[in-house]
Design a protein around this motif. Structure first.
Motif, PDB file in Angstrom:
ATOM      1  N   ASP A 152      24.405  21.797  -1.193  1.00 44.20           N
ATOM      2  CA  ASP A 152      23.639  20.703  -0.606  1.00 44.20           C
ATOM      3  C   ASP A 152      22.686  21.208   0.467  1.00 44.20           C
ATOM      4  O   ASP A 152      21.616  20.645   0.677  1.00 44.20           O
ATOM      5  CB  ASP A 152      24.585  19.655  -0.003  1.00 44.20           C
ATOM      6  CG  ASP A 152      25.437  18.983  -1.053  1.00 44.20           C
ATOM      7  OD1 ASP A 152      24.867  18.256  -1.887  1.00 44.20           O
ATOM      8  OD2 ASP A 152      26.656  19.203  -1.064  1.00 44.20           O
ATOM      9  N   VAL A 153      23.080  22.278   1.141  1.00 41.62           N
ATOM     10  CA  VAL A 153      22.259  22.884   2.192  1.00 41.62           C
ATOM     11  C   VAL A 153      22.496  24.388   2.171  1.00 41.62           C
ATOM     12  O   VAL A 153      23.605  24.843   1.887  1.00 41.62           O
ATOM     13  CB  VAL A 153      22.606  22.328   3.601  1.00 41.62           C
ATOM     14  CG1 VAL A 153      21.693  22.948   4.673  1.00 41.62           C
ATOM     15  CG2 VAL A 153      22.509  20.815   3.644  1.00 41.62           C
ATOM     16  N   LEU A 154      21.447  25.135   2.478  1.00 41.51           N
ATOM     17  CA  LEU A 154      21.559  26.573   2.666  1.00 41.51           C
ATOM     18  C   LEU A 154      21.186  26.908   4.100  1.00 41.51           C
ATOM     19  O   LEU A 154      20.181  26.414   4.616  1.00 41.51           O
ATOM     20  CB  LEU A 154      20.617  27.311   1.711  1.00 41.51           C
ATOM     21  CG  LEU A 154      20.391  28.803   1.970  1.00 41.51           C
ATOM     22  CD1 LEU A 154      21.686  29.589   1.788  1.00 41.51           C
ATOM     23  CD2 LEU A 154      19.294  29.352   1.059  1.00 41.51           C
ATOM     24  N   VAL A 155      21.998  27.745   4.744  1.00 35.55           N
ATOM     25  CA  VAL A 155      21.688  28.270   6.081  1.00 35.55           C
ATOM     26  C   VAL A 155      21.508  29.769   5.927  1.00 35.55           C
ATOM     27  O   VAL A 155      22.425  30.466   5.481  1.00 35.55           O
ATOM     28  CB  VAL A 155      22.812  27.962   7.092  1.00 35.55           C
ATOM     29  CG1 VAL A 155      22.504  28.602   8.445  1.00 35.55           C
ATOM     30  CG2 VAL A 155      23.005  26.455   7.229  1.00 35.55           C
ATOM     31  N   SER A 156      20.326  30.272   6.308  1.00 35.08           N
ATOM     32  CA  SER A 156      20.052  31.685   6.035  1.00 35.08           C
ATOM     33  C   SER A 156      19.017  32.241   6.992  1.00 35.08           C
ATOM     34  O   SER A 156      18.054  31.557   7.335  1.00 35.08           O
ATOM     35  CB  SER A 156      19.543  31.849   4.601  1.00 35.08           C
ATOM     36  OG  SER A 156      19.176  33.189   4.332  1.00 35.08           O
ATOM     37  N   PRO A 157      19.174  33.517   7.390  1.00 36.26           N
ATOM     38  CA  PRO A 157      18.084  34.211   8.064  1.00 36.26           C
ATOM     39  C   PRO A 157      17.021  34.602   7.046  1.00 36.26           C
ATOM     40  O   PRO A 157      17.123  34.259   5.856  1.00 36.26           O
ATOM     41  CB  PRO A 157      18.777  35.439   8.665  1.00 36.26           C
ATOM     42  CG  PRO A 157      19.905  35.706   7.728  1.00 36.26           C
ATOM     43  CD  PRO A 157      20.354  34.365   7.214  1.00 36.26           C
ATOM     44  N   ASP A 158      16.005  35.326   7.508  1.00 38.01           N
ATOM     45  CA  ASP A 158      14.914  35.744   6.635  1.00 38.01           C
ATOM     46  C   ASP A 158      15.384  36.873   5.719  1.00 38.01           C
ATOM     47  O   ASP A 158      15.434  38.031   6.104  1.00 38.01           O
ATOM     48  CB  ASP A 158      13.725  36.207   7.482  1.00 38.01           C
ATOM     49  CG  ASP A 158      12.578  36.722   6.622  1.00 38.01           C
ATOM     50  OD1 ASP A 158      12.538  36.372   5.425  1.00 38.01           O
ATOM     51  OD2 ASP A 158      11.728  37.464   7.156  1.00 38.01           O
ATOM     52  N   THR A 159      15.728  36.490   4.494  1.00 33.71           N
ATOM     53  CA  THR A 159      16.186  37.447   3.491  1.00 33.71           C
ATOM     54  C   THR A 159      15.991  36.833   2.118  1.00 33.71           C
ATOM     55  O   THR A 159      15.651  35.646   2.003  1.00 33.71           O
ATOM     56  CB  THR A 159      17.665  37.827   3.736  1.00 33.71           C
ATOM     57  OG1 THR A 159      18.032  38.887   2.874  1.00 33.71           O
ATOM     58  CG2 THR A 159      18.597  36.637   3.538  1.00 33.71           C
ATOM     59  N   GLY A 160      16.202  37.623   1.064  1.00 32.11           N
ATOM     60  CA  GLY A 160      15.923  37.152  -0.282  1.00 32.11           C
ATOM     61  C   GLY A 160      16.549  35.825  -0.655  1.00 32.11           C
ATOM     62  O   GLY A 160      15.870  34.939  -1.190  1.00 32.11           O
ATOM     63  N   PRO A 161      17.865  35.622  -0.419  1.00 31.01           N
ATOM     64  CA  PRO A 161      18.475  34.349  -0.796  1.00 31.01           C
ATOM     65  C   PRO A 161      17.816  33.130  -0.150  1.00 31.01           C
ATOM     66  O   PRO A 161      17.830  32.043  -0.736  1.00 31.01           O
ATOM     67  CB  PRO A 161      19.919  34.514  -0.315  1.00 31.01           C
ATOM     68  CG  PRO A 161      20.168  35.983  -0.419  1.00 31.01           C
ATOM     69  CD  PRO A 161      18.871  36.622  -0.009  1.00 31.01           C
ATOM     70  N   LEU A 162      17.253  33.290   1.038  1.00 33.67           N
ATOM     71  CA  LEU A 162      16.542  32.168   1.657  1.00 33.67           C
ATOM     72  C   LEU A 162      15.431  31.690   0.736  1.00 33.67           C
ATOM     73  O   LEU A 162      15.279  30.488   0.481  1.00 33.67           O
ATOM     74  CB  LEU A 162      15.968  32.578   3.019  1.00 33.67           C
ATOM     75  CG  LEU A 162      15.177  31.501   3.784  1.00 33.67           C
ATOM     76  CD1 LEU A 162      15.402  31.634   5.283  1.00 33.67           C
ATOM     77  CD2 LEU A 162      13.678  31.586   3.490  1.00 33.67           C
ATOM     78  N   HIS A 163      14.636  32.628   0.220  1.00 39.21           N
ATOM     79  CA  HIS A 163      13.487  32.255  -0.605  1.00 39.21           C
ATOM     80  C   HIS A 163      13.925  31.791  -1.988  1.00 39.21           C
ATOM     81  O   HIS A 163      13.263  30.935  -2.594  1.00 39.21           O
ATOM     82  CB  HIS A 163      12.518  33.426  -0.675  1.00 39.21           C
ATOM     83  CG  HIS A 163      12.029  33.849   0.676  1.00 39.21           C
ATOM     84  ND1 HIS A 163      11.163  33.078   1.424  1.00 39.21           N
ATOM     85  CD2 HIS A 163      12.323  34.932   1.451  1.00 39.21           C
ATOM     86  CE1 HIS A 163      10.923  33.674   2.580  1.00 39.21           C
ATOM     87  NE2 HIS A 163      11.619  34.786   2.619  1.00 39.21           N
ATOM     88  N   VAL A 164      15.053  32.308  -2.483  1.00 40.40           N
ATOM     89  CA  VAL A 164      15.615  31.783  -3.731  1.00 40.40           C
ATOM     90  C   VAL A 164      16.000  30.316  -3.540  1.00 40.40           C
ATOM     91  O   VAL A 164      15.694  29.461  -4.377  1.00 40.40           O
ATOM     92  CB  VAL A 164      16.835  32.610  -4.177  1.00 40.40           C
ATOM     93  CG1 VAL A 164      17.506  31.960  -5.392  1.00 40.40           C
ATOM     94  CG2 VAL A 164      16.425  34.042  -4.512  1.00 40.40           C
ATOM     95  N   GLY A 165      16.657  30.011  -2.423  1.00 41.53           N
ATOM     96  CA  GLY A 165      17.048  28.631  -2.150  1.00 41.53           C
ATOM     97  C   GLY A 165      15.858  27.702  -2.048  1.00 41.53           C
ATOM     98  O   GLY A 165      15.866  26.598  -2.613  1.00 41.53           O
ATOM     99  N   VAL A 166      14.823  28.119  -1.342  1.00 38.66           N
ATOM    100  CA  VAL A 166      13.620  27.289  -1.213  1.00 38.66           C
ATOM    101  C   VAL A 166      12.991  27.060  -2.581  1.00 38.66           C
ATOM    102  O   VAL A 166      12.582  25.945  -2.921  1.00 38.66           O
ATOM    103  CB  VAL A 166      12.621  27.943  -0.236  1.00 38.66           C
ATOM    104  CG1 VAL A 166      11.301  27.165  -0.227  1.00 38.66           C
ATOM    105  CG2 VAL A 166      13.201  27.983   1.179  1.00 38.66           C
ATOM    106  N   ALA A 167      12.889  28.112  -3.391  1.00 35.58           N
ATOM    107  CA  ALA A 167      12.305  27.980  -4.722  1.00 35.58           C
ATOM    108  C   ALA A 167      13.098  27.022  -5.596  1.00 35.58           C
ATOM    109  O   ALA A 167      12.525  26.304  -6.419  1.00 35.58           O
ATOM    110  CB  ALA A 167      12.229  29.356  -5.394  1.00 35.58           C
TER     111      ALA A 167
END
Length: 349
Positions: free
Chosen positions: A255-270
């Protein structure tokens, strides 16, 4: 620029995050010319994310960590190929050499001001000079240069086969599921482990939710995960693994992703997963979530009221400015704003 697009080489041999930013380029090329053949030259770690993607006809792996042997292997792998155009989306010498190896008569790269390591020498065509922008916008400039309409699509959603394969990892739950990424390739970008533990307890105690750990298994991630699970009263479910398609499935379920600036962050946004980005070391205007979830960003990069430029360099010692209270407020906002949007709580571009 009017060039044939029958056989296109895309050179992006960098991180998972940059691989995500490359996907709208290949999707746009394929939508514009469905009969084109797109070959993506990329590093091994990112290849698993896009191998089998409907817009990517072929992945050629370049293991740059092997030094001269890696270059020799790449040259051999490309020896039988013929390309009309090669797009060098990076500005590093290694990517320039890889672009030259394609043998394409048209090789497009950045303008001289943005091309580091003399990569402009490997290009026959260069993007018009522009100020620095978000990484995604700079990649999309290649489409403009070629006259290809932009389709802001990533296509990272798990397949039905992947959903069936990974379904047992995350049974349905009554409360919200919050995914947390605890590690990156650079320690300076990471948020303290004790604050993740405190966040997990607040999500469990105040929201009745569960937290899951996603990402890789580097030494720092292992240490952080062990601390969090051993300290939190509501310990997260540890689902980290070196499997990027599994990661995409888990983030599609969160439902939500909490992430610093790293690959999984951008996967989640996409994927359209509401993403709370924790950014202090890197510049959010250049590297932050692209066109989505800006209201969920925790920006510790700038000082209060500072209008920092998009090309401001990395800043040390900023991640510890981010408090558990700030992150919890953003998680709560994400759940209130997005959880009812779709059955999985995700939004479209």
């Amino acid at each position: 620029m009017n060039v044939p697009l029958d056989r296109v080489a895309v050179v992006m041999i960098s991180t998972v995050g940059n691989a995500v930013h490359t996907l709208p380029v290949v999707n746009s090329l394929k939508a514009h010319r469905p009969d084109s053949r797109i070959t993506w030259i990329m590093q091994p770690g990112s290849a698993a994310l896009v191998r089998g993607h409907p817009a990517v006809d072929e992945v050629v792996v370049f293991d740059r960590t092997r030094g001269a042997a890696g270059f020799a292997a790449l040259r051999k792998a490309l020896a039988g190929h013929r390309f009309d155009v090669a797009l060098n989306l990076q500005a590093y010498f290694k990517s320039g050499v890889a672009t030259a190896f394609t043998g394409a008569p048209v090789r497009v790269g950045y303008d001289r001001a943005r091309a580091r390591d003399l990569t402009w020498l490997f290009s026959t065509g260069r993007l018009p000079p522009r100020p620095r922008g978000h990484v995604q916008d700079e990649f999309l400039e290649f489409l403009e240069f070629l006259g290809v309409p932009v389709r802001l699509e990533w296509g990272l959603e798990p397949t039905e086969e992947e959903r069936a394969r990974y379904a047992a990892l995350l049974p349905d739950a009554a409360g919200p599921t919050v995914a947390m990424v605890v590690g990156t390739t650079k320690e300076e970008k990471e948020w303290p482990a004790e604050r993740y533990a405190a966040l997990a307890d607040r999500i469990g105690g105040e929201l009745g939710g569960r937290t899951i750990l996603v990402g890789g298994r580097s030494q720092r991630e292992e240490s952080a995960a062990e601390y969090i699970r051993g300290t939190a009263s509501h310990p997260p479910l540890d689902l980290r693994e070196w499997d990027l398609r599994r990661l995409a499935y888990l983030l599609s379920r969160a439902d939500v992703l909490v992430s610093p600036d790293t690959g999984p962050l951008h996967v989640g946004v996409a994927l359209g997963t509401p993403t709370v980005a924790l950014m202090g070391h890197t510049n959010p205007r250049r590297y932050g979530p692209y066109r989505r979830f800006g209201e969920l960003l925790v920006d510790a990069f700038g000082d209060p009221g500072e209008d920092y430029p998009i090309d401001a360099p990395n800043r040390a010692g900023r991640m510890e400015r981010i408090t558990v209270e700030q992150v919890m407020e953003k998680v709560d906002l994400a759940l209130r704003r997005y959880r009812s949007v779709s059955p999985e709580g995700h939004v479209s571009p």
